[in-house]
Scaffold this motif. Structure first.
Motif, PDB file in Angstrom:
ATOM      1  N   THR A  16       0.833  -1.205   0.000  1.00 44.31           N
ATOM      2  CA  THR A  16       0.000   0.000   0.000  1.00 44.31           C
ATOM      3  C   THR A  16       0.869   1.256   0.000  1.00 44.31           C
ATOM      4  N   PHE A  17       1.914   1.254   0.811  1.00 36.10           N
ATOM      5  CA  PHE A  17       2.803   2.405   0.885  1.00 36.10           C
ATOM      6  C   PHE A  17       3.499   2.646  -0.449  1.00 36.10           C
ATOM      7  N   SER A  18       3.985   1.573  -1.102  1.00 39.96           N
ATOM      8  CA  SER A  18       4.679   1.748  -2.379  1.00 39.96           C
ATOM      9  C   SER A  18       3.723   2.243  -3.460  1.00 39.96           C
ATOM     10  N   LEU A  19       2.484   1.780  -3.470  1.00 43.40           N
ATOM     11  CA  LEU A  19       1.497   2.271  -4.425  1.00 43.40           C
ATOM     12  C   LEU A  19       1.164   3.733  -4.176  1.00 43.40           C
ATOM     13  N   PHE A  20       1.077   4.111  -2.904  1.00 43.21           N
ATOM     14  CA  PHE A  20       0.790   5.505  -2.552  1.00 43.21           C
ATOM     15  C   PHE A  20       1.909   6.416  -3.032  1.00 43.21           C
ATOM     16  N   GLN A  21       3.159   5.982  -2.874  1.00 42.42           N
ATOM     17  CA  GLN A  21       4.287   6.788  -3.318  1.00 42.42           C
ATOM     18  C   GLN A  21       4.256   6.978  -4.830  1.00 42.42           C
ATOM     19  N   ALA A  22       3.990   5.910  -5.571  1.00 42.70           N
ATOM     20  CA  ALA A  22       3.948   6.003  -7.028  1.00 42.70           C
ATOM     21  C   ALA A  22       2.824   6.932  -7.475  1.00 42.70           C
ATOM     22  N   THR A  23       1.667   6.837  -6.838  1.00 43.81           N
ATOM     23  CA  THR A  23       0.529   7.675  -7.191  1.00 43.81           C
ATOM     24  C   THR A  23       0.805   9.134  -6.883  1.00 43.81           C
ATOM     25  N   SER A  24       1.382   9.418  -5.715  1.00 38.52           N
ATOM     26  CA  SER A  24       1.642  10.807  -5.356  1.00 38.52           C
ATOM     27  C   SER A  24       2.731  11.405  -6.248  1.00 38.52           C
ATOM     28  N   ALA A  25       3.723  10.609  -6.642  1.00 38.54           N
ATOM     29  CA  ALA A  25       4.771  11.103  -7.536  1.00 38.54           C
ATOM     30  C   ALA A  25       4.182  11.412  -8.909  1.00 38.54           C
ATOM     31  N   CYS A  29       4.115  15.064 -10.634  1.00 35.74           N
ATOM     32  CA  CYS A  29       4.705  15.268 -11.961  1.00 35.74           C
ATOM     33  C   CYS A  29       3.656  15.726 -12.965  1.00 35.74           C
ATOM     34  N   GLY A  30       2.469  15.159 -12.885  1.00 36.31           N
ATOM     35  CA  GLY A  30       1.411  15.537 -13.811  1.00 36.31           C
ATOM     36  C   GLY A  30       1.067  17.011 -13.708  1.00 36.31           C
ATOM     37  N   LEU A  31       0.928  17.491 -12.486  1.00 35.87           N
ATOM     38  CA  LEU A  31       0.588  18.902 -12.286  1.00 35.87           C
ATOM     39  C   LEU A  31       1.719  19.818 -12.725  1.00 35.87           C
ATOM     40  N   CYS A  46       5.357  17.158 -25.053  1.00 38.85           N
ATOM     41  CA  CYS A  46       6.029  17.871 -23.961  1.00 38.85           C
ATOM     42  C   CYS A  46       5.706  17.225 -22.619  1.00 38.85           C
ATOM     43  N   ILE A  47       4.432  16.951 -22.377  1.00 37.40           N
ATOM     44  CA  ILE A  47       4.012  16.352 -21.107  1.00 37.40           C
ATOM     45  C   ILE A  47       4.604  14.953 -20.955  1.00 37.40           C
ATOM     46  N   LYS A  48       4.671  14.191 -22.043  1.00 33.31           N
ATOM     47  CA  LYS A  48       5.239  12.841 -21.991  1.00 33.31           C
ATOM     48  C   LYS A  48       6.694  12.883 -21.540  1.00 33.31           C
ATOM     49  N   TYR A  49       7.516  13.699 -22.206  1.00 34.14           N
ATOM     50  CA  TYR A  49       8.937  13.745 -21.869  1.00 34.14           C
ATOM     51  C   TYR A  49       9.183  14.439 -20.532  1.00 34.14           C
ATOM     52  N   CYS A  50       8.399  15.431 -20.227  1.00 34.98           N
ATOM     53  CA  CYS A  50       8.511  16.083 -18.920  1.00 34.98           C
ATOM     54  C   CYS A  50       8.220  15.066 -17.813  1.00 34.98           C
ATOM     55  N   GLY A  51       7.196  14.238 -18.018  1.00 38.03           N
ATOM     56  CA  GLY A  51       6.845  13.229 -17.017  1.00 38.03           C
ATOM     57  C   GLY A  51       7.951  12.211 -16.818  1.00 38.03           C
ATOM     58  N   ILE A  52       8.579  11.777 -17.910  1.00 37.04           N
ATOM     59  CA  ILE A  52       9.700  10.838 -17.812  1.00 37.04           C
ATOM     60  C   ILE A  52      10.830  11.458 -17.005  1.00 37.04           C
ATOM     61  N   CYS A  53      11.148  12.705 -17.318  1.00 36.28           N
ATOM     62  CA  CYS A  53      12.234  13.399 -16.620  1.00 36.28           C
ATOM     63  C   CYS A  53      11.884  13.659 -15.159  1.00 36.28           C
ATOM     64  N   CYS A  54      10.642  14.028 -14.898  1.00 33.88           N
ATOM     65  CA  CYS A  54      10.206  14.322 -13.533  1.00 33.88           C
ATOM     66  C   CYS A  54      10.295  13.082 -12.647  1.00 33.88           C
ATOM     67  N   LEU A  55       9.842  11.942 -13.159  1.00 31.49           N
ATOM     68  CA  LEU A  55       9.905  10.714 -12.362  1.00 31.49           C
ATOM     69  C   LEU A  55      11.346  10.322 -12.065  1.00 31.49           C
TER      70      LEU A  55
END
Length: 87
Positions: A16-25, A29-31, A46-55
């Motif tokens: 649950t904790f690992s899923l929460f971390q992935a969702t919050s990240a 990144c999405g915002l 732009c959003i696709k590559y920004c998201g890859i870089c953000c993660l």
């Protein structure tokens, strides 16, 4: 029986904790990427590559262009062709 129950409880809490971390990240990144790519000519790309870089970097520079010194990891990521990967 108690050990099995405790082990299952611990594993479910960790999952649950690992899923929460992935969702919050992903939410963070999405915002940030949506704001960063607001004026881009090709916002989906732009959003696709920004998201890859953000993660990978856990940060996105402020504004819609430039300011990459705020996030050195984001700034230094390169594509396979040696060009900047992150918008």
């Amino acid at each position: 029986m108690k050990t099995l129950f405790a082990t299952c409880l611990l594993l479910s809490l960790l999952l649950t904790f690992s899923l929460f971390q992935a969702t919050s990240a992903a939410g963070f990144c999405g915002l940030k990427c949506k704001a960063r790519c607001a004026t881009a000519g090709m916002p989906d790309r732009c959003i696709k590559y920004c998201g890859i870089c953000c993660l990978a970097c856990k940060c996105v520079p402020s504004g819609t262009y430039g300011n990459k010194d705020e996030c050195p990891c984001y700034r230094d990521k390169l594509s396979s062709k040696g060009k900047p990967k992150c918008p």
